[in-house]
Motif scaffolding. Structure first.
Motif, PDB file in Angstrom:
ATOM      1  N   ALA A 239      40.662  45.783 -45.891  1.00 41.30           N
ATOM      2  CA  ALA A 239      41.926  46.381 -46.338  1.00 41.30           C
ATOM      3  C   ALA A 239      41.700  47.332 -47.504  1.00 41.30           C
ATOM      4  O   ALA A 239      42.306  48.410 -47.571  1.00 41.30           O
ATOM      5  N   ALA A 240      40.823  46.951 -48.428  1.00 42.44           N
ATOM      6  CA  ALA A 240      40.565  47.787 -49.602  1.00 42.44           C
ATOM      7  C   ALA A 240      39.931  49.113 -49.186  1.00 42.44           C
ATOM      8  O   ALA A 240      40.255  50.164 -49.753  1.00 42.44           O
ATOM      9  N   GLU A 241      39.038  49.081 -48.192  1.00 40.22           N
ATOM     10  CA  GLU A 241      38.411  50.318 -47.719  1.00 40.22           C
ATOM     11  C   GLU A 241      39.432  51.278 -47.122  1.00 40.22           C
ATOM     12  O   GLU A 241      39.226  52.487 -47.090  1.00 40.22           O
ATOM     13  N   LYS A 242      40.548  50.722 -46.635  1.00 41.03           N
ATOM     14  CA  LYS A 242      41.611  51.559 -46.071  1.00 41.03           C
ATOM     15  C   LYS A 242      42.700  51.850 -47.105  1.00 41.03           C
ATOM     16  O   LYS A 242      43.847  52.134 -46.773  1.00 41.03           O
ATOM     17  N   LYS A 243      42.304  51.774 -48.379  1.00 41.44           N
ATOM     18  CA  LYS A 243      43.158  52.178 -49.510  1.00 41.44           C
ATOM     19  C   LYS A 243      44.385  51.275 -49.702  1.00 41.44           C
ATOM     20  O   LYS A 243      45.438  51.732 -50.139  1.00 41.44           O
ATOM     21  N   HIS A 244      44.253  49.990 -49.349  1.00 47.81           N
ATOM     22  CA  HIS A 244      45.354  49.052 -49.595  1.00 47.81           C
ATOM     23  C   HIS A 244      45.264  48.594 -51.061  1.00 47.81           C
ATOM     24  O   HIS A 244      44.338  47.868 -51.434  1.00 47.81           O
ATOM     25  N   PRO A 245      46.182  49.035 -51.941  1.00 49.57           N
ATOM     26  CA  PRO A 245      46.017  48.767 -53.382  1.00 49.57           C
ATOM     27  C   PRO A 245      46.041  47.284 -53.746  1.00 49.57           C
ATOM     28  O   PRO A 245      45.272  46.845 -54.601  1.00 49.57           O
ATOM     29  N   GLU A 246      46.899  46.519 -53.091  1.00 53.32           N
ATOM     30  CA  GLU A 246      46.973  45.086 -53.405  1.00 53.32           C
ATOM     31  C   GLU A 246      45.685  44.379 -52.996  1.00 53.32           C
ATOM     32  O   GLU A 246      45.193  43.490 -53.690  1.00 53.32           O
ATOM     33  N   ALA A 247      45.126  44.796 -51.853  1.00 53.30           N
ATOM     34  CA  ALA A 247      43.863  44.197 -51.407  1.00 53.30           C
ATOM     35  C   ALA A 247      42.733  44.537 -52.371  1.00 53.30           C
ATOM     36  O   ALA A 247      41.893  43.683 -52.681  1.00 53.30           O
ATOM     37  N   ALA A 248      42.697  45.794 -52.827  1.00 48.88           N
ATOM     38  CA  ALA A 248      41.656  46.181 -53.790  1.00 48.88           C
ATOM     39  C   ALA A 248      41.762  45.346 -55.057  1.00 48.88           C
ATOM     40  O   ALA A 248      40.748  44.921 -55.629  1.00 48.88           O
ATOM     41  N   PHE A 249      42.981  45.082 -55.487  1.00 47.76           N
ATOM     42  CA  PHE A 249      43.185  44.267 -56.690  1.00 47.76           C
ATOM     43  C   PHE A 249      42.715  42.833 -56.455  1.00 47.76           C
ATOM     44  O   PHE A 249      41.974  42.267 -57.264  1.00 47.76           O
ATOM     45  N   GLU A 250      43.162  42.235 -55.346  1.00 48.58           N
ATOM     46  CA  GLU A 250      42.784  40.838 -55.062  1.00 48.58           C
ATOM     47  C   GLU A 250      41.272  40.706 -54.901  1.00 48.58           C
ATOM     48  O   GLU A 250      40.665  39.734 -55.365  1.00 48.58           O
ATOM     49  N   GLU A 266      30.627  47.255 -62.695  1.00 48.61           N
ATOM     50  CA  GLU A 266      31.069  48.616 -62.367  1.00 48.61           C
ATOM     51  C   GLU A 266      31.749  48.716 -60.998  1.00 48.61           C
ATOM     52  O   GLU A 266      32.809  49.342 -60.885  1.00 48.61           O
ATOM     53  N   PRO A 267      31.196  48.119 -59.913  1.00 47.98           N
ATOM     54  CA  PRO A 267      31.904  48.183 -58.621  1.00 47.98           C
ATOM     55  C   PRO A 267      33.286  47.533 -58.671  1.00 47.98           C
ATOM     56  O   PRO A 267      34.215  47.993 -58.012  1.00 47.98           O
ATOM     57  N   VAL A 268      33.401  46.463 -59.456  1.00 51.00           N
ATOM     58  CA  VAL A 268      34.702  45.799 -59.611  1.00 51.00           C
ATOM     59  C   VAL A 268      35.684  46.720 -60.328  1.00 51.00           C
ATOM     60  O   VAL A 268      36.854  46.840 -59.945  1.00 51.00           O
ATOM     61  N   LEU A 269      35.192  47.398 -61.363  1.00 51.78           N
ATOM     62  CA  LEU A 269      36.048  48.341 -62.082  1.00 51.78           C
ATOM     63  C   LEU A 269      36.507  49.474 -61.166  1.00 51.78           C
ATOM     64  O   LEU A 269      37.655  49.928 -61.256  1.00 51.78           O
ATOM     65  N   ASN A 270      35.626  49.914 -60.273  1.00 50.11           N
ATOM     66  CA  ASN A 270      36.005  50.979 -59.346  1.00 50.11           C
ATOM     67  C   ASN A 270      37.115  50.525 -58.408  1.00 50.11           C
ATOM     68  O   ASN A 270      38.029  51.295 -58.080  1.00 50.11           O
ATOM     69  N   LEU A 271      37.046  49.270 -57.953  1.00 54.83           N
ATOM     70  CA  LEU A 271      38.127  48.726 -57.129  1.00 54.83           C
ATOM     71  C   LEU A 271      39.442  48.705 -57.899  1.00 54.83           C
ATOM     72  O   LEU A 271      40.496  49.093 -57.377  1.00 54.83           O
ATOM     73  N   LEU A 272      39.364  48.241 -59.147  1.00 58.22           N
ATOM     74  CA  LEU A 272      40.582  48.176 -59.963  1.00 58.22           C
ATOM     75  C   LEU A 272      41.134  49.570 -60.239  1.00 58.22           C
ATOM     76  O   LEU A 272      42.357  49.778 -60.229  1.00 58.22           O
ATOM     77  N   ARG A 273      40.249  50.521 -60.501  1.00 55.69           N
ATOM     78  CA  ARG A 273      40.713  51.893 -60.757  1.00 55.69           C
ATOM     79  C   ARG A 273      41.423  52.466 -59.528  1.00 55.69           C
ATOM     80  O   ARG A 273      42.476  53.106 -59.643  1.00 55.69           O
ATOM     81  N   ALA A 274      40.843  52.227 -58.345  1.00 51.14           N
ATOM     82  CA  ALA A 274      41.467  52.730 -57.117  1.00 51.14           C
ATOM     83  C   ALA A 274      42.850  52.114 -56.933  1.00 51.14           C
ATOM     84  O   ALA A 274      43.805  52.802 -56.556  1.00 51.14           O
ATOM     85  N   SER A 275      42.949  50.818 -57.193  1.00 53.84           N
ATOM     86  CA  SER A 275      44.238  50.128 -57.060  1.00 53.84           C
ATOM     87  C   SER A 275      45.235  50.636 -58.095  1.00 53.84           C
ATOM     88  O   SER A 275      46.400  50.888 -57.797  1.00 53.84           O
ATOM     89  N   ALA A 276      44.772  50.806 -59.332  1.00 56.49           N
ATOM     90  CA  ALA A 276      45.660  51.260 -60.406  1.00 56.49           C
ATOM     91  C   ALA A 276      46.163  52.675 -60.150  1.00 56.49           C
ATOM     92  O   ALA A 276      47.331  52.987 -60.400  1.00 56.49           O
TER      93      ALA A 276
END
Length: 628
Positions: A239-250, A266-276
């Motif tokens: 889901a995160a790869e398909k730009k789902h913000p809630e999934a990227a956060f979880e 750093e990869p975790v921060l990138n997920l959070l940045r994409a979600s934010a």
């Protein structure tokens, strides 16, 4: 034949990358009624390919093609009609011109954009066109139609028809349809509720790559009695790869628990940045927390402030409070009390107790906003009603003072009593000061009791009030012991005011046996910590002791140190000593400078002395100092 020729030449030019020329060919064919050209023209306007982007024009050409039976156009049109479309979408880069024309009352924008400059959501029309595309066999339209029937959007809800259309689309591996069937069978209030079948379709939708299904399945796998973290993480990642913000956060939260170093973070921060950046307030707030606390990374208050601000503007209550604190202290961004007050008030409006307390203080003191005692009382009451003792004390003191119109002063005293009942030293002190102000002998025992309780909690002001306001025979042994213990504890902790007060007690012998040696040591320690009051007290101590020739000079030295720190009595005493040559050579200029400094702070003795030395000195700024 000519229309078909222009359409085919347009296709050839698209393959050659000549999109603007292709657009002209499509436009010529479309205006002449070529259905496929109309559809291609709608596509061009929708994405701005070979022309200026214009959603309104795209809608117009899709509808012309749809009316001619073009299935893809019917589907595109139905999807577009499911949401509002604003001026920028409808007119593209011409939005500013169109808005200005409309403001002038000009109809040029309407003529330039026959499809309209805005579009209101029209679920009924969307249902109409999606039905036509679905009946023509387009599976994506069947999936959308199934959802509309399931939810009753643009039509009457019809679960049987919804299942029929969703099933038809699911057979063609449309992930949205499989997700719809998962929701269909997951409705616990329906007779056809089937949890097992719902999970089966949810997994099918997730495996087909539906981001919402993958997110829901990932969360579900974490919430069962025996969580499957590995599978949950796999689906959340899909889901995160398909730009789902809630999934990227979880997913970021899940992985954050395993991170041990900055490199892994750093990869975790990138997920959070994409979600934010997709407006997920929780992700933005978590980024603010990580960078502000330096959680497995070097602290960066500027970046923390950026994310807190983003989360706050998205409505995150704790972020509103945090960015308020950042603005108030000037951390990570320039200090701005107006912004601080605004964000504290925003958090307070959503029930944040400390945000309400801070907003009340800002309005009471006029920090960042005009002073407004009624508004201060309103916010302080929000915090007080949640049991915040500091708010109860401030609100109680404010109301009891009678400074807020239409408020009952007795309500203030009641609030202070409530806070005191919660063992708030500040409330006990405020109540005691109120009783002392009434100058009623009958209330003195209660005042002493309250001050003793506050002093027992190491409230220095309460301890000093007990020792300076009351005679020894007016204090109970418990009150005296509490006051002295508070002084000792605060002095041991390096509080210079307590060290100075304790030294005064040891010098006076009023409540403690005299001990001049210890008193001197305390004052020297406090003065070394920068206390002007201790420097002044040392000046008095040495000048009064006068046991050695150098004592008076030493006293003057401490007076001067306190005077340079702005102590008015020290300025006056040092000025008199320089004037009369006591402990030093007479120096009228230095004396005048010190006496003027004391007079400017409104010290009456300094003003009178200067007037006696030079009557004209009473004019100008000295007269202003007297009034002050």
């Amino acid at each position: 034949m000519y229309c078909d020729f222009r359409y085919r030449r347009g296709e050839a030019r698209v393959r050659a990358g000549r999109h603007a020329a292709a657009h002209r060919d499509f436009a010529t064919a479309a205006r002449a009624g070529h259905t496929e050209a109309q559809y291609r023209l709608g596509q061009n306007y929708n994405v701005g390919r070979g022309c200026m982007r214009s959603g309104g024009e795209a809608l117009r050409w899709f509808e012309r093609a749809a009316r001619s039976g073009h299935v893809e156009a019917q589907f595109e049109l139905g999807v577009l009609l499911l949401a509002d479309r604003d001026l920028a979408w409808c007119t593209g880069p011409s939005a500013r011109w169109a808005a200005a024309a409309a403001e002038r009352g000009s109809r040029l924008a309407e003529l330039a954009f026959p499809g309209g400059v805005t579009l209101k959501q029209d679920n009924a029309r969307a249902y109409h066109w999606l039905s036509k595309a679905a009946q023509a066999g387009k599976p994506e339209a069947q999936a959308n139609l199934g959802w509309l029937l399931l939810k009753g959007i643009g039509c009457e809800a019809d679960r049987a028809s919804a299942r029929r259309w969703l099933s038809a689309a699911a057979e063609r591996d449309i992930s949205q349809a499989a997700f719809g069937l998962a929701e269909f069978y997951g409705a616990s209030d329906q007779p056809d509720h089937d949890p097992a079948l719902s999970r089966q379709w949810l997994r099918r939708a997730a495996d087909l790559g539906n981001p919402s299904a993958a997110f829901n399945l990932g969360r579900a796998l974490l919430q069962v009695p025996e969580p499957d973290s590995a599978q949950a993480e796999r689906y959340l990642a899909v889901a995160a790869e398909k730009k789902h913000p809630e999934a990227a956060f979880e997913l970021a939260v899940l992985r954050l628990a395993r991170v041990a170093s900055e490199t892994e973070l750093e990869p975790v921060l990138n997920l959070l940045r994409a979600s934010a950046k997709a407006d997920h307030a929780g992700a933005a707030f978590l980024l603010g927390e990580i960078f502000s606390r330096g959680d497995r990374i070097r602290p960066d208050l500027r970046e923390a402030a950026q994310w807190y601000r983003r989360a706050a503007d998205a409505g995150h209550v704790q972020a509103q409070f945090q960015i308020g604190c950042f603005y108030a202290r000037g951390e990570g961004l320039p200090q701005d009390l107006a912004h601080a007050a605004r964000y504290f008030a925003l958090s307070a409006a959503r029930g944040h107790a400390i945000g309400a307390l801070n907003a009340g203080i800002f309005y009471e003191t006029g920090q960042g906003v005009p002073s407004d005692l009624a508004e201060a009382a309103r916010w302080l009451r929000v915090a007080a009603d949640q049991g915040v003792p500091q708010a109860q004390v401030r609100l109680g003191t404010l109301l009891a003072s009678g400074r807020v119109r239409s408020e009952d002063a007795e309500v203030g005293r009641t609030l202070l009593e409530q806070a005191a009942a919660q063992n708030s030293a500040e409330a006990e002190l405020a109540l005691a000061q109120m009783l002392l102000g009434e100058d009623d002998d009958g209330t003195m025992p209660r005042a002493v009791e309250l001050l003793a309780s506050a002093a027992g909690k190491h409230n220095l002001t309460a301890a000093e009030l007990l020792l300076t306001r009351f005679k020894p025979n007016e204090l109970t042994p418990h009150a005296l012991q509490s006051a002295l213990a508070a002084l000792e504890a605060s002095a041991s902790a390096g509080v210079t005011a307590a060290m100075t007060s304790l030294a005064a007690e040891l010098l006076s012998g009023r409540h403690l046996p005299p001990d001049r040696v210890r008193a001197e040591r305390l004052l020297l320690d406090a003065s070394a910590r920068g206390s002007a009051a201790a420097q002044f007290a040392l000046g008095v101590f040495y000048c009064q002791r006068n046991a050695a020739p150098e004592d008076v000079s030493l006293g003057l030295k401490h007076y001067v140190a306190a005077a340079e720190a702005g102590h008015p009595l020290a300025q006056y005493n040092a000025g008199v000593m320089y004037l009369n040559g006591v402990g030093t050579t007479a120096d009228p200029d230095t004396a005048a400078r010190l006496l003027v400094a004391a007079a400017e702070q409104g010290l009456p003795n300094a003003i009178r002395l200067l007037e006696n030395i030079n009557p004209s000195a009473g004019d100008g700024r000295l007269r202003e100092a007297t009034h002050a």
